[in-house]
Design an enzyme around this catalytic site. Structure first.
Site, short mmCIF file in Angstrom:
data_model
loop_
_atom_site.label_atom_id
_atom_site.label_comp_id
_atom_site.label_asym_id
_atom_site.label_seq_id
_atom_site.Cartn_x
_atom_site.Cartn_y
_atom_site.Cartn_z
N ARG A 153 -44.96 -51.46 33.86
CA ARG A 153 -46.11 -50.58 33.67
C ARG A 153 -46.24 -49.61 34.84
O ARG A 153 -46.53 -48.42 34.65
CB ARG A 153 -47.39 -51.42 33.53
N ASP A 170 -55.63 -61.51 23.96
CA ASP A 170 -55.34 -61.20 25.35
C ASP A 170 -56.36 -61.89 26.25
O ASP A 170 -57.48 -62.17 25.82
CB ASP A 170 -55.39 -59.69 25.55
N LYS A 207 -46.41 -58.57 28.11
CA LYS A 207 -46.92 -59.61 27.21
C LYS A 207 -47.44 -59.00 25.91
O LYS A 207 -47.13 -59.49 24.82
CB LYS A 207 -48.02 -60.43 27.91
N THR A 208 -48.24 -57.95 26.02
CA THR A 208 -48.76 -57.30 24.82
C THR A 208 -47.64 -56.66 24.01
O THR A 208 -47.62 -56.74 22.78
CB THR A 208 -49.82 -56.25 25.20
N THR A 231 -52.87 -64.07 32.42
CA THR A 231 -52.35 -63.85 33.76
C THR A 231 -52.65 -65.03 34.66
O THR A 231 -52.18 -65.08 35.80
CB THR A 231 -52.97 -62.59 34.38
#
Length: 333
Positions: free
Chosen positions: A218, A110, A65-66, A159
């Protein structure tokens, strides 16, 4: 709780190693439908010279997302301003960010679901009308001053999309949920990261890492660096399937991507409670972990793998869980 290599949440080493983030949409692996939507929206906004519509990116941690927010700013060639929901405590904090934005800038928030409800209302007129009402003074002498804001794009990442209020969610023109990645997509991400880090890797080695990455880029990048270390110290520096298997065995990460703590939870349910059902608080005591940690950190992936079921009476191990921990499933009488 100490940091786990398998956690999808960001760790310090992930934040320091920003070089692995893709810079353009064509470099971003996976999420094909979302990428196509963004390509069309970005080209249309750039053609008109307008700010891109506000974007809401939802999905589990570690899926990009980032990275997508950074990519959108790069594609639009606009400034990128970043903060997080918990960091915005007062209306003045929001005003300070919004009034400092350049025209068409991208403002990334975020964990937007953790915004204070009163602060959410500050965003409503800013997102819809490009205006920011500010109360000046106190008591009977207070008055409202409305500031005009430059056109901007708010990109929110969450999230837990269910915690967003409907008024805030409806003000995002583009809403998308990121999905977990396939082994093939993760293997491509591992190969790309290996090329950036200067790691010699074989296709079988990339797939071995991808298969244990819990469908999360990640985690894949984090495992790649640990396997690289093992290959450089114990072997000839080439990441092969054998090197990946040996390194991940040393890290106690099995073929499904479960670590020791995941297996302890399954083992406790199967060996101590006959496969369940067992209550969350009882299970937490049995494995020596907080109930909230089990529910929020460990359970989601066990459920996704089909190793655990939630029932009204408690947690139940599936037949696959019994097999995975090396115990014979109970026979039904």
């Amino acid at each position: 709780m100490t940091a786990r290599i398998q956690t999808p949440e960001a760790l310090l080493e992930d934040e320091l190693d920003v070089s692995l983030r893709p810079r353009r949409l064509e470099e971003f692996v996976g999420q094909d439908r979302l990428k196509e939507q963004l390509i069309i929206a970005i080209e249309a906004a750039a053609g008109r010279g307008d700010a891109l519509d506000h974007v809401l990116l939802a999905g589990p941690p570690g899926l990009g997302k980032t990275s997508l927010a950074h990519i959108v700013a790069c594609e639009l060639d606009v400034p990128f301003v970043q903060t997080a929901g918990p960091a915005l405590e007062r209306k003045g904090d929001v005003a300070a960010f919004l009034t400092a934005l350049e025209p068409r800038a991208l403002f990334f928030v975020d964990e937007i679901h953790r915004l204070n409800r009163a602060l959410e209302e500050t965003f409503y007129p800013a997102m819809e009308d490009g205006r920011l009402p500010i109360t000046v003074g106190q008591g009977a002498g207070a008055r409202v001053v409305t500031l005009d804001l430059p056109p901007f794009t708010l990109v929110g990442a969450t999230t837990r999309a269910g915690l967003l209020t409907t008024p805030l969610r409806d003000r995002f023109g583009i809403q998308a949920r990121l999905e977990h990645y396939t082994v093939e997509q993760l293997a491509a991400i591992v190969r790309r990261s290996a090329a950036i880090l200067g790691i010699e890797i074989e296709e079988a080695g990339a797939r071995a890492i991808a298969a244990r990455s819990r469908a999360t880029p990640r985690v894949a990048n984090r495992l790649l660096k640990r396997v690289r270390d093992y290959a450089e110290v114990r072997l000839d520096g080439v990441v092969t399937a054998q090197a990946a298997d040996a390194a991940l065995a040393l890290l106690e990460v099995d073929e499904l991507g479960l670590d020791r703590l995941d297996r302890e939870i399954l083992g406790a349910i199967c060996s101590k409670f006959g496969g369940g059902p067992v209550g969350l608080s009882t299970l937490a005591v049995a494995v020596g972990e907080e109930a909230d940690t089990i529910e929020d950190v460990y359970e989601p992936y066990l459920l996704q793998c089909g190793l655990l079921n939630r029932t009204p009476r408690g947690r139940v191990a599936t037949a696959a869980a019994w097999t995975h921990v090396g115990l014979p499933p109970p026979t039904l009488l």
